[in-house]
Write a protein that holds these residues in place. Structure first.
Motif, PDB file in Angstrom:
ATOM      1  N   ALA A 151       0.831  -1.215   0.000  1.00 26.74           N
ATOM      2  CA  ALA A 151       0.000   0.000   0.000  1.00 26.74           C
ATOM      3  C   ALA A 151       0.861   1.258   0.000  1.00 26.74           C
ATOM      4  O   ALA A 151       0.572   2.222  -0.727  1.00 26.74           O
ATOM      5  CB  ALA A 151      -0.931  -0.022   1.214  1.00 26.74           C
ATOM      6  N   LYS A 152       1.933   1.257   0.809  1.00 25.91           N
ATOM      7  CA  LYS A 152       2.806   2.440   0.866  1.00 25.91           C
ATOM      8  C   LYS A 152       3.526   2.645  -0.463  1.00 25.91           C
ATOM      9  O   LYS A 152       3.716   3.784  -0.919  1.00 25.91           O
ATOM     10  CB  LYS A 152       3.825   2.279   2.003  1.00 25.91           C
ATOM     11  N   TRP A 154       2.481   1.679  -3.530  1.00 23.78           N
ATOM     12  CA  TRP A 154       1.541   2.192  -4.520  1.00 23.78           C
ATOM     13  C   TRP A 154       1.114   3.623  -4.206  1.00 23.78           C
ATOM     14  O   TRP A 154       0.923   4.443  -5.107  1.00 23.78           O
ATOM     15  CB  TRP A 154       0.318   1.290  -4.604  1.00 23.78           C
ATOM     16  N   TYR A 155       0.968   3.931  -2.923  1.00 21.06           N
ATOM     17  CA  TYR A 155       0.599   5.305  -2.543  1.00 21.06           C
ATOM     18  C   TYR A 155       1.691   6.284  -2.973  1.00 21.06           C
ATOM     19  O   TYR A 155       1.411   7.353  -3.541  1.00 21.06           O
ATOM     20  CB  TYR A 155       0.386   5.385  -1.037  1.00 21.06           C
ATOM     21  N   SER A 156       2.942   5.895  -2.713  1.00 20.86           N
ATOM     22  CA  SER A 156       4.059   6.757  -3.111  1.00 20.86           C
ATOM     23  C   SER A 156       4.086   6.941  -4.628  1.00 20.86           C
ATOM     24  O   SER A 156       4.350   8.040  -5.138  1.00 20.86           O
ATOM     25  CB  SER A 156       5.376   6.145  -2.628  1.00 20.86           C
ATOM     26  N   MET A 158       1.499   6.723  -6.729  1.00 24.65           N
ATOM     27  CA  MET A 158       0.378   7.545  -7.174  1.00 24.65           C
ATOM     28  C   MET A 158       0.571   9.020  -6.824  1.00 24.65           C
ATOM     29  O   MET A 158       0.176   9.906  -7.589  1.00 24.65           O
ATOM     30  CB  MET A 158      -0.929   7.029  -6.552  1.00 24.65           C
ATOM     31  N   VAL A 159       1.190   9.274  -5.663  1.00 23.23           N
ATOM     32  CA  VAL A 159       1.418  10.661  -5.245  1.00 23.23           C
ATOM     33  C   VAL A 159       2.377  11.355  -6.206  1.00 23.23           C
ATOM     34  O   VAL A 159       2.210  12.523  -6.566  1.00 23.23           O
ATOM     35  CB  VAL A 159       1.955  10.704  -3.805  1.00 23.23           C
TER      36      VAL A 159
END
Length: 642
Positions: A151-152, A154-156, A158-159
């Motif tokens: 999750a971290k 993919w979050y990074s 996408m950000v």
């Protein structure tokens, strides 16, 4: 007046007597107590002495009544706490044995209380439940960490990914497709387009996985381009991988200097030396960097310290990896942790001697009888049930001409679908570096010359080839040879491999020649020796061993793995179950912590453990082992007699 005064209380007394007489009058004489009859008779006869005696008797009866009520109250409490004992006491209260029993009542009660406490402390269901809970929590923690990391990441991603970055990644993707094999007229153009596009968007994706040459083609090298670069199989890479150290803030080098490294055959060493002096002569340890005879792993050893040795080995059977331990890892042998049962294939088959084997050719040597014997054996094994779905490979120990000839014979004699299904590959040690199969066939190729011993082959390069070749089999290794030990010198690597295959290492086996009836009597003998028979550590282990062996299971006492001694191991056809006998000897918290840590390592490798405490076993041996039989059934381990 005086008479009247005396009559008044007398009348009151008479009235009370009359009331008492009425109270004592019983309609049904059959239910009247003797004391009541006596009191009634004394009143009717106006006999004070009889009344007095009856009254005293009634008072005594009342005292007994109070005692009985107190007894009933106490006995009801007693029955509530000890119902079985209370029922037995009610049924046999007149027995004289109760006097002797109540004489030792306090000691008996203490023993009973202690027994109850001991049962609570040694609940056989408690430890498995705690273990299961811990394992579940551990799995949940691992899953949460995995999901959190994903999750971290993919979050990074996408950000950091805006529309410009998305466009550049799509442009890179299309340009890479257009590069194709890289041989077309416009391939350099599209390769340049792909690199330029990626240079503006590579920071978006959290991780890249690719071969070294692809890194050089894809990214424009710049300092600290990546936070971490991990180089796998670094022993197969040469100085060309040095630029990775430049583009990474941190670098992790993974490899094995005892396995094959890059072959510099055909390279002009003089030209390379000239380039080294011209361009990198001012760098530290330039001689180590500028050589083509070393691997990147060896270069890393020069520049970096803190090597971490990974000694646990999960791929091969213990008997297979033992040759590599003796050959290349004698100082730090690998610890085999692969799990297996008694139904496995024979790990190292006694070497297959081709008596008529003959070596042919000069540059590309082949041995037709050896090749034909290998193909014949493969065809035979493909029809055996125990080899169903087993993958296979053939490794030539002398060049690749023999492997090509075997591959030709296989294509002529075995269905192509079967070859593909079993992933049958023929090659030399270089072709199998980093690869593996269930069953491997080794072809020595060389044949003997009449009256002469073969020349010694013991150089470091050949040692690495033999190490790789002899460790590619997961379950079984065959050696086909046309020479005997008499044709070879003991220092030769061929001699060492052949000698090992003729007398391979033997894995621990169950105890044999153990007369269970005799040992049952010895266990019960109060004059038995203090020390148990070898290899058992104590008599508790012996008694548990006997109980399990009497059920027909294969039991190995004091099974050693990874430097850890397991009290008992029950072996099935597919796997094993470790039995830990926790007796009354406490070795201290340090030893407990060490044993627990090693147990966790083995559980991670797939070993199952079942604990048995001596306090539980000696209370009721049969009941204590009920959970073991259930665990064995669930694990698919059945008695050999079945």
């Amino acid at each position: 007046v005086e008479v009247a005064k005396n009559i008044s209380p007398l009348r009151g007394i008479l009235k009370e007597i009359e009331n008492a007489k009425n109270a004592l009058s019983i309609k049904d004489a059959s239910n009247t107590h003797p004391i009541q009859k006596r009191l009634l008779q004394s009143i009717e006869n106006r006999n004070p002495s009889d009344y007095q005696e009856g009254f005293l008797e009634l008072c005594a009866f009342e005292a007994h009544k109070i005692k009985f009520q107190n007894f009933t109250k106490s006995f009801n409490l007693f029955r509530k706490q000890l119902p079985l004992l209370a029922d037995e006491l009610s049924k046999t209260s007149t027995s004289s044995e109760w006097e002797s029993r109540f004489a030792i009542w306090e000691g008996t009660l203490d023993w009973w209380s202690t027994s109850i406490w001991l049962q609570k402390q040694s609940d056989s269901k408690l430890q498995p439940q705690i273990t299961a809970n811990l394992e579940q929590v551990d799995r949940e923690i691992r899953n949460l960490l995995r999901d959190l990391a994903a999750a971290k990441a993919w979050y990074s991603c996408m950000v950091r990914m805006g529309e410009p970055e998305r466009q550049k990644l799509e442009e890179w993707k299309q340009a890479t497709v257009k590069v194709g094999k890289g041989t077309g007229k416009h391939a350099p153009k599209w390769r340049r387009v792909a690199r330029d596009a990626l240079s503006q968007a590579s920071h978006v994706l959290p991780a890249w996985i690719m071969p070294i040459y692809r890194v050089a083609e894809t990214f424009t090298p710049q300092k600290d381009l990546f936070d971490v670069v991990i180089i796998d199989e670094a022993s197969q890479s040469g100085p060309e991988a040095l630029f990775l150290n430049y583009i990474a803030k941190k670098i992790v080098v993974v490899g094995d200097d005892k396995q094959i490294k890059p072959d510099a055959v055909g390279l002009d060493r003089d030209s390379i030396e000239e380039l080294r002096k011209r361009y990198i002569n001012d760098l530290p340890n330039t001689d180590s960097i500028g050589t083509v005879d070393g691997s990147f792993f060896e270069i890393a050893e020069v520049f970096f310290g803190g090597r971490i040795r990974l000694r646990e080995h999960f791929r091969c059977m213990p008997e297979i990896i033992e040759f590599s331990n003796q050959l290349s890892y004698s100082d730090n042998p690998m610890i085999p942790l692969k799990q297996f049962g008694s139904g496995r294939l024979t790990p190292v088959v006694n070497a297959y001697y081709c008596q008529d084997g003959l070596e042919e050719g000069k540059s590309g040597k082949i041995n037709r009888p050896e090749a034909e014997a290998i193909v014949s054996k493969i065809l035979e094994l493909c029809h055996k049930q125990e080899y169903t779905d087993k993958t296979m490979g053939v490794i030539s120990l002398l060049g690749d001409a023999q492997a090509q000839y075997i591959e030709l014979l296989l294509s002529q004699n075995l269905n192509a679908l079967e070859i593909e299904r079993r992933r049958i590959t023929c090659g030399d040690a270089y072709d199998f570096q980093g690869d593996e199969r269930d069953v491997i066939f080794l072809s020595m190729v060389r044949s003997s010359e009449s009256g002469k011993r073969l020349s010694i082959q013991a150089d470091a390069k050949t040692e690495r080839r033999y190490n790789v070749a002899a460790s590619r089999a997961r379950e079984q290794m065959w050696l086909f040879h046309s020479v005997t030990l008499n044709d070879l010198k003991p220092e030769c690597l061929r001699y060492r491999l052949l000698q090992y295959c003729l007398n391979p290492y033997i894995e621990q086996a169950p105890v044999t020649g153990f007369n269970l009836d005799d040992w049952k009597l010895k266990v019960m003998d109060k004059f038995r020796p203090e020390k148990p028979p070898r290899p058992f550590g104590n008599w508790f282990e012996v008694e548990v061993f006997i109980e399990i062996a009497c059920r027909g299971y294969r039991v190995i006492p004091h099974y050693e793995i990874n430097g850890y001694i397991i009290d008992l191991v029950i072996e099935g056809t597919a796997n094993k179950l470790a039995i830990k006998c926790d007796g009354d000897v406490w070795s201290g918290p340090e030893q407990f912590e060490m044993d627990h840590s090693r147990q966790l390592d083995l559980q991670r490798a797939g070993f199952q453990f079942w604990h048995l405490r001596g306090s539980i076993f000696y209370q009721d041996p049969q009941k204590a082992l009920d959970g073991l039989w259930i665990t064995l059934t669930r694990a698919g381990i059945i008695p050999t007699e079945n």
